[in-house]
Design a protein around this motif. Structure first.
Motif, short mmCIF file in Angstrom:
data_model
loop_
_atom_site.label_atom_id
_atom_site.label_comp_id
_atom_site.label_asym_id
_atom_site.label_seq_id
_atom_site.Cartn_x
_atom_site.Cartn_y
_atom_site.Cartn_z
N UNK A 112 0.84 -1.21 0.00
CA UNK A 112 0.00 0.00 0.00
C UNK A 112 0.88 1.26 0.00
N UNK A 113 1.91 1.26 0.83
CA UNK A 113 2.82 2.42 0.89
C UNK A 113 3.53 2.62 -0.44
N UNK A 114 3.91 1.51 -1.07
CA UNK A 114 4.58 1.60 -2.37
C UNK A 114 3.66 2.25 -3.40
N UNK A 115 2.40 1.81 -3.45
CA UNK A 115 1.46 2.38 -4.41
C UNK A 115 1.27 3.88 -4.17
N UNK A 116 1.08 4.25 -2.92
CA UNK A 116 0.80 5.65 -2.58
C UNK A 116 2.01 6.54 -2.85
N UNK A 117 3.20 6.07 -2.46
CA UNK A 117 4.40 6.91 -2.55
C UNK A 117 5.05 6.90 -3.93
N UNK A 118 5.04 5.73 -4.60
CA UNK A 118 5.84 5.60 -5.82
C UNK A 118 5.03 5.49 -7.11
N UNK A 119 3.77 5.08 -7.02
CA UNK A 119 2.99 4.88 -8.25
C UNK A 119 1.95 5.98 -8.44
N UNK A 120 1.19 6.28 -7.37
CA UNK A 120 0.06 7.22 -7.51
C UNK A 120 0.28 8.56 -6.83
N UNK A 121 1.34 8.68 -6.06
CA UNK A 121 1.77 9.95 -5.45
C UNK A 121 0.90 10.41 -4.28
N UNK A 122 -0.34 9.97 -4.20
CA UNK A 122 -1.15 10.32 -3.02
C UNK A 122 -2.19 9.23 -2.78
#
Length: 316
Positions: A112-122
């Protein structure tokens, strides 16, 4: 009148049967079996679910799947992934390695952190995409289970690798110890048989024939007419060269000619020109790097053996 109604009823029942058969057939085709692994089926619906999750990782996946050739390649690539998931999960169960809820929760949180931080930015954009794809918690938990199982199996294999194994692996793969790659300006004569190679060697060493002239006369290298067998600077860490050729070339001093060297391409006689020695790390300096490479190779070989023994039946 009764007879007419009876005929109508039979006709209606017949239509219902045909319709039911058509629906079942359509469902069967849509959820076809793509592979069978150790008695377990992988169906089209599982592939579709998996591709939905992949769309979280790659926002461009929707467009990629619209191209038939690209979709074909993606599905075959990830069918292998799904097969390995089954093999790994089964192996973890056989070895009685424990998959804990804590480990799965940690994986899901990291993901989840990877998606928010690296893929979708928020978080808002990520959550919107998650809901848009209609991904369920069960799908994410299935992914978490497989990834944790993979890590457990990897750690199990790690435990079987000793310091002696790592040392031997470094000796067998000296490229891993290279700090600054040296080179040798090499020329070669390529022939098909060992007898031809020894004959060329004798003509050079006993008959004192000119290397370039002999190369143009007998070498099978297609570029020999242009370069007389000269290959330029051959670097010690260049993986494009056959390992036997590298060892043969770097064993020579400038001006020396090798005995026949066998490679994938045939038999070579190598002549060394200018040479720069390779600088190597001390083993202890790169021991952990060598260990990591050895562990990954051991894991890959373990998976290959699982696949070979299972012999999956693939119908995609």
């Amino acid at each position: 009148m009764l007879r007419k109604n009876t005929k109508l009823s039979v006709y209606v029942v017949f239509l219902i049967i045909i319709l039911a058969f058509a629906i079942c057939y359509k469902l069967f085709i849509e959820d076809e079996v793509l592979a069978v692994v150790e008695g377990e089926e992988i169906r089209r619906s599982q592939m579709d679910d998996f591709l939905q999750v992949l769309k979280l990782y790659n926002p461009n996946m929707d467009e990629m799947l619209k191209d038939k050739k690209e979709k074909y390649n993606i599905e075959h690539q990830y069918l292998d992934f799904l097969i390995f998931n089954i093999l790994i999960n089964n192996e973890v169960n056989k070895l009685e390695l424990e998959i804990t809820e804590e480990a799965m929760d940690a994986f899901l949180e990291d993901t989840r952190s990877y998606f928010i931080d690296d893929v979708y930015e928020d978080e808002e954009t990520y959550q919107q995409r998650f809901e848009e794809l209609e991904i369920t918690d069960a799908q994410m938990e299935e992914l978490a289970y497989s990834e944790v199982a993979k890590q457990l199996l990897f750690e199990h294999i790690q435990q079987g690798i000793t310091d002696e194994d790592v040392r031997s692996y470094a000796d067998e793969n000296p490229m891993l110890l290279i700090q600054e790659a040296g080179y040798v300006k090499a020329s070669h004569i390529l022939v098909e048989t060992e007898d031809e190679a020894w004959d060329a060697y004798r003509r050079l060493t006993e008959g004192n024939e000119d290397f370039e002239t002999l190369a143009k006369e007998i070498s099978k290298d297609s570029s020999v007419e242009e370069n007389g067998g000269y290959l330029g600077e051959v670097y010690a860490d260049d993986i494009n060269w056959d390992q036997a050729f590298l060892e043969g070339a770097f064993a020579l001093e400038p001006g020396e000619i090798s005995e026949p060297v066998k490679t994938f391409f045939g038999w070579h006689i190598i002549k060394a020109g200018e040479k720069k020695e390779t600088i190597y790390y001390n083993f202890e300096e790169v021991k952990e790097l060598v260990r990591a490479v050895k562990e990954q190779e051991a894991f890959n070989e373990y998976l290959e053996e699982l696949w070979k023994n299972a012999d999956p039946e693939i119908t995609l």
